[in-house]
Design a protein around this motif. Structure first.
Motif, PDB file in Angstrom:
ATOM      1  N   ILE A  41       0.844  -1.205   0.000  1.00 10.33           N
ATOM      2  CA  ILE A  41       0.000   0.000   0.000  1.00 10.33           C
ATOM      3  C   ILE A  41       0.878   1.253   0.000  1.00 10.33           C
ATOM      4  CG2 ILE A  41      -1.594   1.372   1.399  1.00 10.33           C
ATOM      5  CD1 ILE A  41      -2.948  -1.302   2.174  1.00 10.33           C
ATOM      6  N   PHE A  42       1.890   1.265   0.863  1.00 14.38           N
ATOM      7  CA  PHE A  42       2.738   2.457   0.944  1.00 14.38           C
ATOM      8  C   PHE A  42       3.574   2.676  -0.314  1.00 14.38           C
ATOM      9  CE2 PHE A  42       2.163   2.026   5.659  1.00 14.38           C
ATOM     10  CZ  PHE A  42       1.440   3.204   5.798  1.00 14.38           C
ATOM     11  N   THR A  43       3.911   1.603  -1.021  1.00 15.37           N
ATOM     12  CA  THR A  43       4.656   1.754  -2.276  1.00 15.37           C
ATOM     13  C   THR A  43       3.716   1.896  -3.480  1.00 15.37           C
ATOM     14  OG1 THR A  43       4.813  -0.645  -2.562  1.00 15.37           O
ATOM     15  CG2 THR A  43       6.648   0.461  -1.426  1.00 15.37           C
ATOM     16  N   LYS A  44       2.398   1.825  -3.205  1.00 20.77           N
ATOM     17  CA  LYS A  44       1.353   1.955  -4.240  1.00 20.77           C
ATOM     18  C   LYS A  44       1.558   0.961  -5.389  1.00 20.77           C
ATOM     19  CE  LYS A  44       0.310   6.613  -2.973  1.00 20.77           C
ATOM     20  NZ  LYS A  44       0.157   7.974  -3.265  1.00 20.77           N
ATOM     21  N   ASN A  45       1.926  -0.253  -5.020  1.00 22.03           N
ATOM     22  CA  ASN A  45       2.151  -1.328  -5.982  1.00 22.03           C
ATOM     23  C   ASN A  45       0.876  -2.189  -6.022  1.00 22.03           C
ATOM     24  OD1 ASN A  45       2.968  -3.512  -7.479  1.00 22.03           O
ATOM     25  ND2 ASN A  45       4.960  -3.694  -6.472  1.00 22.03           N
ATOM     26  N   TYR A  46      -0.024  -1.861  -6.972  1.00 17.45           N
ATOM     27  CA  TYR A  46      -1.342  -2.491  -7.001  1.00 17.45           C
ATOM     28  C   TYR A  46      -1.290  -3.962  -7.413  1.00 17.45           C
ATOM     29  CZ  TYR A  46      -2.726   2.278  -6.289  1.00 17.45           C
ATOM     30  OH  TYR A  46      -2.847   3.531  -5.756  1.00 17.45           O
ATOM     31  N   VAL A  52      -0.545 -10.256  -2.689  1.00 15.18           N
ATOM     32  CA  VAL A  52      -0.586 -10.440  -1.234  1.00 15.18           C
ATOM     33  C   VAL A  52      -1.959 -10.964  -0.815  1.00 15.18           C
ATOM     34  CG1 VAL A  52      -0.472  -9.227   0.981  1.00 15.18           C
ATOM     35  CG2 VAL A  52       1.201  -8.716  -0.791  1.00 15.18           C
ATOM     36  N   LYS A  53      -3.015 -10.444  -1.431  1.00 11.96           N
ATOM     37  CA  LYS A  53      -4.365 -10.940  -1.122  1.00 11.96           C
ATOM     38  C   LYS A  53      -4.496 -12.414  -1.509  1.00 11.96           C
ATOM     39  CE  LYS A  53      -7.881  -8.247  -2.044  1.00 11.96           C
ATOM     40  NZ  LYS A  53      -8.760  -7.314  -2.767  1.00 11.96           N
ATOM     41  N   ASN A  54      -3.914 -12.804  -2.625  1.00  7.00           N
ATOM     42  CA  ASN A  54      -3.936 -14.207  -3.039  1.00  7.00           C
ATOM     43  C   ASN A  54      -3.172 -15.081  -2.044  1.00  7.00           C
ATOM     44  OD1 ASN A  54      -5.444 -13.587  -5.257  1.00  7.00           O
ATOM     45  ND2 ASN A  54      -3.769 -13.735  -6.710  1.00  7.00           N
ATOM     46  N   LYS A  55      -2.059 -14.548  -1.555  1.00  3.42           N
ATOM     47  CA  LYS A  55      -1.264 -15.287  -0.574  1.00  3.42           C
ATOM     48  C   LYS A  55      -2.097 -15.532   0.685  1.00  3.42           C
ATOM     49  CE  LYS A  55       2.856 -14.613   2.269  1.00  3.42           C
ATOM     50  NZ  LYS A  55       3.911 -13.673   2.604  1.00  3.42           N
ATOM     51  N   LEU A  56      -2.855 -14.524   1.120  1.00  3.79           N
ATOM     52  CA  LEU A  56      -3.713 -14.690   2.288  1.00  3.79           C
ATOM     53  C   LEU A  56      -4.777 -15.752   2.021  1.00  3.79           C
ATOM     54  CD1 LEU A  56      -4.533 -13.839   5.137  1.00  3.79           C
ATOM     55  CD2 LEU A  56      -6.033 -12.134   4.096  1.00  3.79           C
ATOM     56  N   GLY A  57      -5.331 -15.750   0.812  1.00  7.09           N
ATOM     57  CA  GLY A  57      -6.317 -16.766   0.454  1.00  7.09           C
ATOM     58  C   GLY A  57      -5.731 -18.166   0.545  1.00  7.09           C
ATOM     59  N   GLY A  58      -4.498 -18.325   0.101  1.00  5.08           N
ATOM     60  CA  GLY A  58      -3.825 -19.616   0.195  1.00  5.08           C
ATOM     61  C   GLY A  58      -3.611 -20.044   1.635  1.00  5.08           C
ATOM     62  N   GLU A 110      -4.915 -14.631 -12.754  1.00  2.00           N
ATOM     63  CA  GLU A 110      -5.035 -14.399 -14.194  1.00  2.00           C
ATOM     64  C   GLU A 110      -5.033 -12.894 -14.486  1.00  2.00           C
ATOM     65  OE1 GLU A 110      -5.131 -16.495 -16.871  1.00  2.00           O
ATOM     66  OE2 GLU A 110      -4.623 -18.079 -15.442  1.00  2.00           O
ATOM     67  N   SER A 111      -5.746 -12.120 -13.659  1.00  2.00           N
ATOM     68  CA  SER A 111      -5.801 -10.681 -13.901  1.00  2.00           C
ATOM     69  C   SER A 111      -4.455 -10.017 -13.587  1.00  2.00           C
ATOM     70  CB  SER A 111      -6.913 -10.042 -13.087  1.00  2.00           C
ATOM     71  OG  SER A 111      -6.604 -10.059 -11.699  1.00  2.00           O
ATOM     72  N   ILE A 112      -3.684 -10.592 -12.674  1.00  2.00           N
ATOM     73  CA  ILE A 112      -2.354 -10.045 -12.374  1.00  2.00           C
ATOM     74  C   ILE A 112      -1.413 -10.261 -13.553  1.00  2.00           C
ATOM     75  CG2 ILE A 112      -0.308 -10.353 -10.918  1.00  2.00           C
ATOM     76  CD1 ILE A 112      -2.191 -10.997  -8.612  1.00  2.00           C
ATOM     77  N   LYS A 113      -1.525 -11.408 -14.214  1.00  2.00           N
ATOM     78  CA  LYS A 113      -0.639 -11.730 -15.341  1.00  2.00           C
ATOM     79  C   LYS A 113      -0.895 -10.825 -16.549  1.00  2.00           C
ATOM     80  CE  LYS A 113       0.058 -16.508 -13.993  1.00  2.00           C
ATOM     81  NZ  LYS A 113      -0.182 -17.913 -14.334  1.00  2.00           N
ATOM     82  N   ARG A 114      -2.102 -10.298 -16.650  1.00  2.00           N
ATOM     83  CA  ARG A 114      -2.437  -9.458 -17.813  1.00  2.00           C
ATOM     84  C   ARG A 114      -1.827  -8.116 -17.757  1.00  2.00           C
ATOM     85  NH1 ARG A 114      -8.733 -10.472 -17.657  1.00  2.00           N
ATOM     86  NH2 ARG A 114      -8.594 -12.670 -17.367  1.00  2.00           N
TER      87      ARG A 114
END
Length: 114
Positions: A41-46, A52-58, A110-114
């Motif tokens: 968030i602080f580096t604004k790296n969307y 990171v959200k995917n990692k939490l899901g895992g 998939e959306s991250i890879k695009r």
């Protein structure tokens, strides 16, 4: 007869330990998530935020799978029809959550890879 008591006690302790492992997995995963999400968030790296959200899901999936193991062993200890029905419901709910969470993670990747 005492062997049965010892085995049951061992399995009860095992269930307790497996549940603790699941909780520890979730807590450690949450702490790791919080650290990584704050950095993203602080580096604004969307893209990193989605990763990171995917990692939490895992991590949540792993925690659920560990809990299913504990529930199965617990039902082996106390095999009443009520417990077996409850286990079936719990496993079905957790499996559905795992399935849809996994689909969400795959979609997000998939959306991250695009």
């Amino acid at each position: 007869m005492w062997e049965l008591y010892v085995l049951k006690s061992f399995l009860e302790i095992t269930v307790y330990i497996v549940k603790l492992i699941s909780v520890a997995t979730l807590i450690i995963g949450l702490l790791s998530y919080l650290k990584d999400i704050l950095i993203a968030i602080f580096t604004k790296n969307y893209k990193e935020i989605k990763k990171v959200k995917n990692k939490l899901g895992g991590i949540v999936l792993l925690g659920l799978e560990i809990l299913i193991i504990a529930d199965i062993v617990e039902t082996i200890i106390n095999p009443t029809f009520k417990d077996i029905g409850l286990l079936a419901a719990i496993v079905a709910i957790r499996t559905a959550i795992s399935y849809f969470l996994n689909k969400e993670i795959e979609s997000s990747e998939e959306s991250i890879k695009r």
